[in-house]
Write a protein that holds these residues in place. Structure first.
Motif, PDB file in Angstrom:
ATOM      1  N   MET A 189       0.822  -1.216   0.000  1.00  0.00           N
ATOM      2  CA  MET A 189       0.000   0.000   0.000  1.00  0.00           C
ATOM      3  C   MET A 189       0.853   1.261   0.000  1.00  0.00           C
ATOM      4  O   MET A 189       0.442   2.282  -0.555  1.00  0.00           O
ATOM      5  N   ALA A 190       2.030   1.209   0.619  1.00  0.00           N
ATOM      6  CA  ALA A 190       2.912   2.373   0.686  1.00  0.00           C
ATOM      7  C   ALA A 190       3.452   2.731  -0.699  1.00  0.00           C
ATOM      8  O   ALA A 190       3.872   3.871  -0.914  1.00  0.00           O
ATOM      9  N   GLY A 191       3.447   1.793  -1.619  1.00  0.00           N
ATOM     10  CA  GLY A 191       3.838   2.079  -2.994  1.00  0.00           C
ATOM     11  C   GLY A 191       5.232   2.658  -3.146  1.00  0.00           C
ATOM     12  O   GLY A 191       5.443   3.560  -3.953  1.00  0.00           O
ATOM     13  N   GLY A 192       6.171   2.171  -2.368  1.00  0.00           N
ATOM     14  CA  GLY A 192       7.545   2.654  -2.465  1.00  0.00           C
ATOM     15  C   GLY A 192       7.884   3.801  -1.531  1.00  0.00           C
ATOM     16  O   GLY A 192       9.014   4.276  -1.521  1.00  0.00           O
ATOM     17  N   ALA A 193       6.905   4.244  -0.742  1.00  0.00           N
ATOM     18  CA  ALA A 193       7.150   5.320   0.223  1.00  0.00           C
ATOM     19  C   ALA A 193       7.599   4.744   1.557  1.00  0.00           C
ATOM     20  O   ALA A 193       7.215   3.638   1.930  1.00  0.00           O
ATOM     21  N   VAL A 194       8.412   5.499   2.274  1.00  0.00           N
ATOM     22  CA  VAL A 194       8.723   5.189   3.669  1.00  0.00           C
ATOM     23  C   VAL A 194       7.516   5.668   4.479  1.00  0.00           C
ATOM     24  O   VAL A 194       6.994   6.750   4.238  1.00  0.00           O
ATOM     25  N   ILE A 195       7.044   4.855   5.424  1.00  0.00           N
ATOM     26  CA  ILE A 195       5.850   5.216   6.200  1.00  0.00           C
ATOM     27  C   ILE A 195       6.092   5.043   7.694  1.00  0.00           C
ATOM     28  O   ILE A 195       6.949   4.273   8.120  1.00  0.00           O
ATOM     29  N   TRP A 196       5.302   5.790   8.465  1.00  0.00           N
ATOM     30  CA  TRP A 196       5.252   5.567   9.915  1.00  0.00           C
ATOM     31  C   TRP A 196       4.476   4.285  10.182  1.00  0.00           C
ATOM     32  O   TRP A 196       3.518   3.971   9.476  1.00  0.00           O
ATOM     33  N   LEU A 197       4.889   3.569  11.228  1.00  0.00           N
ATOM     34  CA  LEU A 197       4.083   2.494  11.803  1.00  0.00           C
ATOM     35  C   LEU A 197       3.665   2.946  13.195  1.00  0.00           C
ATOM     36  O   LEU A 197       4.302   3.812  13.796  1.00  0.00           O
ATOM     37  N   GLY A 198       2.623   2.355  13.718  1.00  0.00           N
ATOM     38  CA  GLY A 198       2.040   2.796  14.981  1.00  0.00           C
ATOM     39  C   GLY A 198       2.668   2.225  16.227  1.00  0.00           C
ATOM     40  O   GLY A 198       1.967   1.914  17.186  1.00  0.00           O
TER      41      GLY A 198
END
Length: 168
Positions: free
Chosen positions: A57-66
């Motif tokens: 789902m992030a599609g190659g982006a770095v994301i925060w996790l909870g």
């Protein structure tokens, strides 16, 4: 809503938010987003399949996790959902998963580099890293599927029934 996804394996709903935010803002924004009256939270990654879903789902982006260890250094807790407040990791890179939870830390992580890494990110390779909560990343909002479905069944909402494509 085409940005909303349901995952049958986890039983939860998800939405990718591309707006880069610091950790506190991502948490606040996620909790302000409601789905049939249920508050969202920054996604937790509690299994390999959920981790793969979030990475996709992030599609190659770095994301925060909870997850965060801001309360007590080295005690990593989930911040939302059914697992809110549960410790999933204890220690630094030599630590261990707790309470039967899944983990996917990158090699040498978490390490609290610089003494200020209380936020949790998913890198583009799906591995986790602890990082300063002042950084800005995209994030995925997650909603507890059972609570959403219960709200639909008990509220003034309805879900239409559809035949699956290709089914007769």
């Amino acid at each position: 809503d085409p940005t909303l996804r349901y995952n049958a394996t986890s039983g939860n709903f998800y939405r990718f938010v591309s707006t880069a935010s610091n950790y506190a803002t991502a948490q606040a924004n996620a909790s302000s987003l409601t789905l049939f009256g249920q508050a969202g939270y920054v996604a937790s990654s509690t299994s390999a399949s959920e981790n793969s879903l979030l990475q996709s789902m992030a599609g190659g982006a770095v994301i925060w996790l909870g997850g965060s260890d801001s309360t007590v250094e080295g005690q990593w807790l989930w911040n939302g959902g059914a697992e809110a407040g549960d410790m999933f990791w204890l220690g630094t890179s030599g630590g261990s998963a707790q309470n039967g939870y899944y983990s996917n830390w990158a090699g040498g992580e978490p390490n609290d580099s610089g003494g200020n890494e209380d936020g949790m990110q998913m890198r583009t390779d799906g591995r986790w890293n602890d990082i300063s909560a002042g950084n800005s990343f995209a994030y995925i909002v997650e909603w507890d599927g059972a609570a959403v479905i219960a709200a639909i069944q008990n509220g003034p909402y309805s879900l239409g029934e559809h035949t699956a494509v290709g089914a007769s």
